[in-house]
Enzyme design. Structure first.
Site, PDB file in Angstrom:
ATOM      1  N   GLY A  11      -1.394   2.778  -6.071  1.00 31.92           N
ATOM      2  CA  GLY A  11      -0.120   2.453  -5.972  1.00 31.92           C
ATOM      3  C   GLY A  11       0.553   1.444  -4.783  1.00 31.92           C
ATOM      4  N   ARG A  72      -6.175  -0.232  -9.666  1.00 35.97           N
ATOM      5  CA  ARG A  72      -7.126   1.150 -10.014  1.00 35.97           C
ATOM      6  C   ARG A  72      -8.371   0.559 -10.511  1.00 35.97           C
ATOM      7  NH1 ARG A  72      -1.605   3.046 -10.280  1.00 35.97           N
ATOM      8  NH2 ARG A  72      -1.322   4.597  -8.584  1.00 35.97           N
ATOM      9  N   ASP A 103      -4.288   9.194  -1.716  1.00 36.12           N
ATOM     10  CA  ASP A 103      -5.547  10.337  -1.388  1.00 36.12           C
ATOM     11  C   ASP A 103      -6.676   9.731  -2.691  1.00 36.12           C
ATOM     12  OD1 ASP A 103      -3.853  10.823  -3.764  1.00 36.12           O
ATOM     13  OD2 ASP A 103      -4.554  13.082  -3.700  1.00 36.12           O
ATOM     14  N   THR A 126       1.396   4.841   0.474  1.00 35.83           N
ATOM     15  CA  THR A 126       1.691   5.418  -0.720  1.00 35.83           C
ATOM     16  C   THR A 126       3.361   5.933  -0.355  1.00 35.83           C
ATOM     17  OG1 THR A 126       1.717   6.979  -2.413  1.00 35.83           O
ATOM     18  CG2 THR A 126       0.711   7.921  -0.424  1.00 35.83           C
ATOM     19  N   ILE A 127       3.839   5.486  -1.278  1.00 36.62           N
ATOM     20  CA  ILE A 127       5.613   5.958  -1.352  1.00 36.62           C
ATOM     21  C   ILE A 127       5.618   7.633  -1.323  1.00 36.62           C
ATOM     22  CG2 ILE A 127       6.230   3.914  -2.100  1.00 36.62           C
ATOM     23  CD1 ILE A 127       6.999   5.293  -4.709  1.00 36.62           C
ATOM     24  N   ASP A 128       4.653   8.309  -2.068  1.00 41.55           N
ATOM     25  CA  ASP A 128       4.763   9.543  -2.401  1.00 41.55           C
ATOM     26  C   ASP A 128       4.791  10.479  -1.226  1.00 41.55           C
ATOM     27  OD1 ASP A 128       4.794   8.701  -4.921  1.00 41.55           O
ATOM     28  OD2 ASP A 128       2.629   9.037  -5.420  1.00 41.55           O
ATOM     29  N   ASP A 130       2.481  12.215  -0.422  1.00 41.79           N
ATOM     30  CA  ASP A 130       1.632  13.423  -0.770  1.00 41.79           C
ATOM     31  C   ASP A 130       0.030  13.410  -0.182  1.00 41.79           C
ATOM     32  OD1 ASP A 130       0.751  11.220  -2.058  1.00 41.79           O
ATOM     33  OD2 ASP A 130       0.508  12.223  -4.139  1.00 41.79           O
ATOM     34  N   ARG A 155      26.718   7.765  -7.956  1.00 38.94           N
ATOM     35  CA  ARG A 155      27.756   8.682  -7.496  1.00 38.94           C
ATOM     36  C   ARG A 155      28.938   8.358  -7.818  1.00 38.94           C
ATOM     37  NH1 ARG A 155      28.247  14.345  -6.946  1.00 38.94           N
ATOM     38  NH2 ARG A 155      26.587  14.511  -5.381  1.00 38.94           N
ATOM     39  N   ARG A 172       4.944  11.403  -7.740  1.00 34.98           N
ATOM     40  CA  ARG A 172       3.618  11.555  -8.748  1.00 34.98           C
ATOM     41  C   ARG A 172       3.717  13.262  -8.842  1.00 34.98           C
ATOM     42  NH1 ARG A 172      -2.202   9.527  -8.468  1.00 34.98           N
ATOM     43  NH2 ARG A 172      -1.808   7.517  -9.383  1.00 34.98           N
ATOM     44  N   ALA A 187      23.058  15.504  -3.454  1.00 34.67           N
ATOM     45  CA  ALA A 187      22.967  16.095  -4.688  1.00 34.67           C
ATOM     46  C   ALA A 187      23.385  17.656  -4.801  1.00 34.67           C
ATOM     47  CB  ALA A 187      21.750  15.731  -5.330  1.00 34.67           C
ATOM     48  N   GLU A 188      24.144  17.941  -6.000  1.00 40.17           N
ATOM     49  CA  GLU A 188      24.450  19.321  -6.404  1.00 40.17           C
ATOM     50  C   GLU A 188      23.158  20.236  -6.505  1.00 40.17           C
ATOM     51  OE1 GLU A 188      26.057  17.083  -7.143  1.00 40.17           O
ATOM     52  OE2 GLU A 188      27.840  17.609  -6.072  1.00 40.17           O
ATOM     53  N   LYS A 219      36.482  19.689 -13.531  1.00 36.22           N
ATOM     54  CA  LYS A 219      35.615  18.562 -14.116  1.00 36.22           C
ATOM     55  C   LYS A 219      35.462  17.958 -13.004  1.00 36.22           C
ATOM     56  CE  LYS A 219      35.188  15.929 -18.378  1.00 36.22           C
ATOM     57  NZ  LYS A 219      35.630  14.828 -18.395  1.00 36.22           N
ATOM     58  N   ARG A 251      23.847  12.445 -18.214  1.00 32.19           N
ATOM     59  CA  ARG A 251      23.229  11.234 -18.321  1.00 32.19           C
ATOM     60  C   ARG A 251      22.031  10.851 -17.641  1.00 32.19           C
ATOM     61  NH1 ARG A 251      26.598   6.709 -20.178  1.00 32.19           N
ATOM     62  NH2 ARG A 251      27.867   7.752 -22.006  1.00 32.19           N
ATOM     63  N   HIS A 257      10.221   1.892 -10.934  1.00 34.18           N
ATOM     64  CA  HIS A 257       9.383   1.019  -9.997  1.00 34.18           C
ATOM     65  C   HIS A 257      10.303   0.436  -8.913  1.00 34.18           C
ATOM     66  CE1 HIS A 257       6.073   1.906 -12.738  1.00 34.18           C
ATOM     67  NE2 HIS A 257       5.196   1.491 -11.757  1.00 34.18           N
ATOM     68  N   ARG A 260       9.198   1.247  -5.541  1.00 37.03           N
ATOM     69  CA  ARG A 260       8.154   0.689  -5.057  1.00 37.03           C
ATOM     70  C   ARG A 260       8.057  -0.433  -4.264  1.00 37.03           C
ATOM     71  NH1 ARG A 260       3.496   3.166  -8.544  1.00 37.03           N
ATOM     72  NH2 ARG A 260       2.448   0.885  -8.629  1.00 37.03           N
TER      73      ARG A 260
HETATM   74  P1  ATP Z   1      -1.180   6.232  -5.240  1.00 37.65           P
HETATM   75  O1  ATP Z   1      -1.091   7.942  -5.397  1.00 37.65           O
HETATM   76  O2  ATP Z   1      -0.147   5.867  -4.377  1.00 37.65           O
HETATM   77  O3  ATP Z   1      -0.970   5.654  -6.580  1.00 37.65           O
HETATM   78  P2  ATP Z   1      -3.808   6.745  -4.825  1.00 37.65           P
HETATM   79  O4  ATP Z   1      -4.785   5.907  -3.971  1.00 37.65           O
HETATM   80  O5  ATP Z   1      -4.021   8.185  -4.814  1.00 37.65           O
HETATM   81  O6  ATP Z   1      -2.445   5.957  -4.597  1.00 37.65           O
HETATM   82  P3  ATP Z   1      -5.577   6.470  -7.470  1.00 37.65           P
HETATM   83  O7  ATP Z   1      -5.144   5.569  -8.341  1.00 37.65           O
HETATM   84  O8  ATP Z   1      -5.408   8.188  -7.393  1.00 37.65           O
HETATM   85  O9  ATP Z   1      -4.412   6.025  -6.421  1.00 37.65           O
HETATM   86  O10 ATP Z   1      -6.842   5.987  -6.764  1.00 37.65           O
HETATM   87  C1  ATP Z   1      -7.094   4.625  -6.382  1.00 37.65           C
HETATM   88  C2  ATP Z   1      -8.404   4.178  -6.973  1.00 37.65           C
HETATM   89  O11 ATP Z   1      -9.523   4.952  -5.765  1.00 37.65           O
HETATM   90  C3  ATP Z   1      -8.925   4.380  -8.290  1.00 37.65           C
HETATM   91  O12 ATP Z   1      -8.565   3.728  -9.140  1.00 37.65           O
HETATM   92  C4  ATP Z   1     -10.574   4.769  -8.089  1.00 37.65           C
HETATM   93  O13 ATP Z   1     -11.084   3.315  -7.731  1.00 37.65           O
HETATM   94  C5  ATP Z   1     -10.867   5.318  -6.467  1.00 37.65           C
HETATM   95  N1  ATP Z   1     -10.623   6.853  -6.565  1.00 37.65           N
HETATM   96  C6  ATP Z   1      -9.861   7.762  -6.888  1.00 37.65           C
HETATM   97  N2  ATP Z   1     -10.565   8.984  -7.247  1.00 37.65           N
HETATM   98  C7  ATP Z   1     -11.754   8.653  -7.034  1.00 37.65           C
HETATM   99  C8  ATP Z   1     -12.881   9.540  -6.838  1.00 37.65           C
HETATM  100  N3  ATP Z   1     -12.755  10.836  -7.089  1.00 37.65           N
HETATM  101  N4  ATP Z   1     -14.136   8.939  -6.966  1.00 37.65           N
HETATM  102  C9  ATP Z   1     -14.227   7.697  -6.333  1.00 37.65           C
HETATM  103  N5  ATP Z   1     -13.115   6.696  -6.600  1.00 37.65           N
HETATM  104  C10 ATP Z   1     -12.110   7.273  -6.783  1.00 37.65           C
END
Ligand code: ATP
Length: 333
Positions: A11, A72, A103, A126-128, A130, A155, A172, A187-188, A219, A251, A257, A260
């Site tokens: 992403g 990807r 990751d 990555t924005i996440d 994580d 709000r 994610r 936020a509540e 309310k 609601r 997106h 992002r």
């Molecule tokens: P985000 O979480 O922000 O979308 P990300 O790097 O985690 O970013 P993924 O779609 O999980 O995004 O991975 C990006 C690319 O990395 C995949 O499309 C693939 O080409 C490669 N990749 C991911 N996992 C593996 C793996 N286990 N082995 C080899 N390549 C991988």
């Protein structure tokens, strides 16, 4: 080493351009050739690259998205795919590859290193947020600001109509954006994967909380931040369920997106610039198999495998203030 290459994968995130710029400028500072591979690992497999000069990265630090495009790529996960990428890197004379991504992209970098002798260095983009081993990822701070700007708008209208809104944010499978957005917007309630037992929302408790809030405050507007991928059908289904249970109109708003994109905020630009330049110096120092992150304002080196094998925890103090101290019912009951 003579030649380094850079790509963005997974992403896209605001600040990726700032990181590319830093790699290019630092690379040229050290008289290295810098190549930019397009479309993440697809570009590696299809030998889609161009030399990058300082002129190419002029005026991009403030831009969202990524100059190199991102993608990807499933075929890259195979042995044949990685071997193809390795052969292409060899043919282009690349000594070190800098991968900007999440990751998944780091798993990809590790996978590649079994087929290629060159150096691989990851930068967390990555924005996440994580990714284990770094306090923040490039793009995370901008995503929080974008979420907050939009939640503030919701709000206003929630307040005017005294309505309940469920706002779904990205992340994610992690609640970093959700928690920050909840604390920052006042936020509540917040529903995050890390706080739900076996990823199940306690909808009864949420219903009771809403009903109690209405009893005590009359309310009033009430905002629930909910992480994506937490509830089958997301915020739409959850809002319907809450409508039924409470008899009050709820609601859903799915931010999607918009989170992002956009111009990176200062913290993302600083982080990206710092890590991008450091990556070039780490490559020159012969480092490989690492991600560069930042912990307590210092750049740190983390073995690639650690970045995905451990789950990064939410800040427990932020969790406590949001769920305990700032709970409207605990202060007004
Ligand atoms: P985000 O979480 O922000 O979308 P990300 O790097 O985690 O970013 P993924 O779609 O999980 O995004 O991975 C990006 C690319 O990395 C995949 O499309 C693939 O080409 C490669 N990749 C991911 N996992 C593996 C793996 N286990 N082995 C080899 N390549 C991988």
């Amino acid at each position: 080493i003579k030649t380094i290459a850079v790509l963005t994968s997974g992403g896209d995130a605001p600040g990726m351009n700032a990181a590319i710029r830093a790699v290019v400028l630092a690379g040229h500072h050290y008289n290295l050739n810098v190549l930019g591979y397009q479309h993440g690992y697809i570009g590696l497999m299809e030998q889609e690259y161009q030399p990058l000069t300082p002129g190419d990265v002029y005026n991009i630090i403030q831009r969202g998205g990524t100059l190199l495009k991102s993608a990807r790529c499933e075929p890259f996960k195979t042995e044949a795919g990685a071997q193809q990428a390795a052969d292409n890197l060899q043919q282009a004379g690349v000594d070190a590859l800098i991968v900007i991504g999440g990751d998944g992209s780091f798993r990809g970098a590790e996978h590649l290193s079994h087929f290629w002798d060159g150096q691989v260095i990851g930068l967390p983009g990555t924005i996440d947020n994580d990714v284990f081993g770094t306090d923040a990822t490039i793009g995370y701070y901008t995503a929080i600001d974008t979420a907050l700007e939009n939640i503030d708008r919701v709000r206003d209208t929630a307040d005017a109509f005294e309505r309940i809104f469920l706002i779904e944010v990205m992340g994610r499978h992690a609640g970093f954006i959700g928690l920050s957005a909840a604390v920052g917007s006042g936020a509540e309630q917040v529903l995050l994967p890390e706080l739900c037992e076996q990823e199940q929302i306690d909808i009864d408790a949420l219903t009771r909380h809403i009903q109690k809030a209405q009893k005590i405050r009359g309310k009033c507007s009430y905002i629930v931040i909910v992480s994506e991928n937490l509830w089958p059908g997301g915020a739409n289904a959850l809002a319907e369920d809450l409508n039924r249970r409470t008899g009050i109109e709820c609601r859903p708003v799915i931010l999607g997106h918009v989170q992002r994109g956009g111009s990176p905020v200062s913290l993302d630009r600083m982080l990206a610039s710092k890590l991008g330049a450091y990556a070039v110096e780490a490559a020159l120092a012969g480092k490989s198999g690492i991600m560069l992150g930042e912990q307590n304002a210092k750049v740190c080196e983390v073995p690639l495998a650690q970045t995905w094998s451990q789950r990064k925890p939410l800040d427990p103090y932020l969790v406590r203030i949001q769920t305990e101290m700032f709970d409207l019912l605990s202060t007004e009951a």
